[in-house]
Design an enzyme around this catalytic site. Structure first.
Site, PDB file in Angstrom:
ATOM      1  N   ASN A   1       0.866  -1.182   0.000  1.00 50.92           N
ATOM      2  CA  ASN A   1       0.000   0.000   0.000  1.00 50.92           C
ATOM      3  C   ASN A   1       0.902   1.231   0.000  1.00 50.92           C
ATOM      4  OD1 ASN A   1      -1.805   2.038   0.473  1.00 50.92           O
ATOM      5  ND2 ASN A   1      -2.436   1.329   2.511  1.00 50.92           N
ATOM      6  N   TRP A   2       1.009   1.856  -1.159  1.00 52.29           N
ATOM      7  CA  TRP A   2       1.931   2.998  -1.278  1.00 52.29           C
ATOM      8  C   TRP A   2       1.391   4.252  -0.595  1.00 52.29           C
ATOM      9  CZ3 TRP A   2       3.941   3.012  -7.078  1.00 52.29           C
ATOM     10  CH2 TRP A   2       4.643   1.807  -7.307  1.00 52.29           C
ATOM     11  N   LYS A   3       0.105   4.237  -0.263  1.00 54.13           N
ATOM     12  CA  LYS A   3      -0.529   5.422   0.352  1.00 54.13           C
ATOM     13  C   LYS A   3      -0.265   6.644  -0.536  1.00 54.13           C
ATOM     14  CE  LYS A   3      -0.149   3.125   4.780  1.00 54.13           C
ATOM     15  NZ  LYS A   3      -0.021   3.208   6.236  1.00 54.13           N
TER      16      LYS A   3
ATOM     17  N   HIS B   1      -9.353   0.961   5.533  1.00 54.59           N
ATOM     18  CA  HIS B   1      -8.056   1.225   6.164  1.00 54.59           C
ATOM     19  C   HIS B   1      -8.258   2.181   7.342  1.00 54.59           C
ATOM     20  CE1 HIS B   1      -3.922   2.422   6.780  1.00 54.59           C
ATOM     21  NE2 HIS B   1      -3.573   1.359   6.082  1.00 54.59           N
TER      22      HIS B   1
ATOM     23  N   GLU C   1      -6.594   4.596   8.311  1.00 59.21           N
ATOM     24  CA  GLU C   1      -6.408   6.020   7.986  1.00 59.21           C
ATOM     25  C   GLU C   1      -7.699   6.601   7.420  1.00 59.21           C
ATOM     26  OE1 GLU C   1      -2.898   5.380   5.649  1.00 59.21           O
ATOM     27  OE2 GLU C   1      -1.854   4.795   7.483  1.00 59.21           O
TER      28      GLU C   1
ATOM     29  N   GLU D   1      -4.850  -5.090  10.645  1.00 57.72           N
ATOM     30  CA  GLU D   1      -3.820  -4.061  10.813  1.00 57.72           C
ATOM     31  C   GLU D   1      -4.059  -3.330  12.134  1.00 57.72           C
ATOM     32  OE1 GLU D   1      -2.114  -2.805   6.723  1.00 57.72           O
ATOM     33  OE2 GLU D   1      -3.749  -1.465   7.218  1.00 57.72           O
TER      34      GLU D   1
ATOM     35  N   GLY E   1       2.959   2.233  10.793  1.00 63.59           N
ATOM     36  CA  GLY E   1       3.911   3.333  10.653  1.00 63.59           C
ATOM     37  C   GLY E   1       4.640   3.689  11.926  1.00 63.59           C
TER      38      GLY E   1
ATOM     39  N   SER F   1       3.863  -2.180  10.315  1.00 58.90           N
ATOM     40  CA  SER F   1       5.319  -2.269  10.483  1.00 58.90           C
ATOM     41  C   SER F   1       5.853  -3.648  10.135  1.00 58.90           C
ATOM     42  CB  SER F   1       5.730  -1.842  11.898  1.00 58.90           C
ATOM     43  OG  SER F   1       5.357  -0.498  12.129  1.00 58.90           O
TER      44      SER F   1
ATOM     45  N   GLY G   1       3.076  -1.156   4.212  1.00 50.55           N
ATOM     46  CA  GLY G   1       3.106   0.274   3.916  1.00 50.55           C
ATOM     47  C   GLY G   1       4.515   0.703   3.570  1.00 50.55           C
ATOM     48  N   GLY G   2       5.213   1.306   4.536  1.00 52.57           N
ATOM     49  CA  GLY G   2       6.532   1.897   4.300  1.00 52.57           C
ATOM     50  C   GLY G   2       7.504   1.000   3.553  1.00 52.57           C
TER      51      GLY G   2
HETATM   52  P1  13P Z   1       3.352   0.285   7.618  1.00 51.93           P
HETATM   53  O1  13P Z   1       3.846  -1.005   7.005  1.00 51.93           O
HETATM   54  O2  13P Z   1       4.077   1.494   7.121  1.00 51.93           O
HETATM   55  O3  13P Z   1       3.254   0.198   9.094  1.00 51.93           O
HETATM   56  O4  13P Z   1       1.828   0.476   7.080  1.00 51.93           O
HETATM   57  C1  13P Z   1       0.945  -0.580   7.158  1.00 51.93           C
HETATM   58  C2  13P Z   1      -0.289  -0.200   6.432  1.00 51.93           C
HETATM   59  O5  13P Z   1      -1.011   0.693   6.835  1.00 51.93           O
HETATM   60  C3  13P Z   1      -0.593  -0.924   5.185  1.00 51.93           C
HETATM   61  O6  13P Z   1      -1.886  -0.647   4.754  1.00 51.93           O
END
Ligand code: 13P
Length: 248
Positions: free
Chosen positions: A9-11, A92, A94, A164, A170, A210, A231-232
């Site tokens: 997920n590149w966000k 998600h 967020e 998640e 993050g 993470s 994510g990251g």
């Molecule tokens: P991180 O891997 O950066 O913690 O993000 C996870 C995430 O929100 C994937 O959707």
């Protein structure tokens, strides 16, 4: 069908040339992987990437509930379907927190996607406070409730569920493999209770929060964890591939 999946997920990250570089690197990777690789770039890039993909499947990061109309800035399931995008992330944390999305709204998105042959990657997760209060399992059951009570067996098997924990996203804090397994087992048990074991055994459950090359193998070795939503670490080719290679 249950399978190993690693989804990035590149966000809201990477400018276009950085995104093209990463997609090209991923496309050029031709070693066999015993996992399905998915990337969810910003929606602006989906059209350009759809023909480039080789080993990769594309996901959107969001969708509107309506199919068309005066909804400035939004994209619909029909649009994703017209580009043959097979997946879309919904629910998600967020979007739940920053954009005030409710379980009911998220469920309408799920229905819209499924009726356009797009598999939802449905996210659920508890906050730090909810975990500390001992409510984590209750929260996850609540977030899953509409899916499990209103979808039919065929539809739920089209859906990927990503656990998640919000406190792990993050932050560098990861659920221990044991705690993640307990929650994944809880989710699979809930699915089995609403449907049956053959249905619950047929669904891929991903862990997100993470997840990194250093912890992916321990997480993915657990019985009910079928991969990760990353994510990251999905923004870096080597990290993402290294996670994808973490299945034993
Ligand atoms: P991180 O891997 O950066 O913690 O993000 C996870 C995430 O929100 C994937 O959707």
């Amino acid at each position: 069908m249950r399978r190993n999946i690693v989804a990035g997920n590149w966000k809201m990250n990477l400018n276009y040339s950085e995104a093209v570089d990463l997609i090209n690197e991923l496309n050029a990777y031709d070693k066999p992987l015993n996992t399905e690789l998915i990337v969810a770039p910003p929606s602006l890039y989906l059209g350009a990437f759809k023909d480039a993909q080789n080993n990769l499947l594309l996901s959107a990061q969001n969708v509107h509930t309506e199919l068309n109309g005066a909804f400035t800035g939004e994209i619909s399931s029909t649009m994703l379907h017209s580009l043959s995008i097979p997946y879309c992330i919904v629910g998600h944390s967020e979007r739940r927190t920053l954009f005030h999305e409710t379980d009911a709204l998220i469920f309408d998105k799920v229905k819209s996607l499924l009726s356009h042959e797009i598999s939802p990657i449905f996210c659920c997760g508890e906050s730090k406070e909810e975990r500390e209060q001992g409510d984590a399992y209750k929260v996850i059951s609540q977030q899953l409730n509409l899916l499990l009570s209103k979808l039919d067996a065929g539809q739920i098997q089209q859906t990927i569920i990503a656990y998640e924990p919000v406190w792990a996203i993050g932050t560098g804090l990861t659920a221990s493999p044991e705690d993640a397994q307990l929650m994944h087992h809880h989710i699979r048990k809930e699915i089995a209770q609403h449907f049956d074991v053959s249905v619950s055994e047929n669904i891929s459950l991903l862990y997100g929060g993470s997840c990194k090359p250093e912890n992916a193998a321990a997480l993915f070795s657990k019985q009910d964890i079928d991969g990760g939503l990353i994510g990251g670490a999905s923004l870096d080719f080597s990290s993402f591939i290294s996670i994808a290679k973490s299945f034993s």
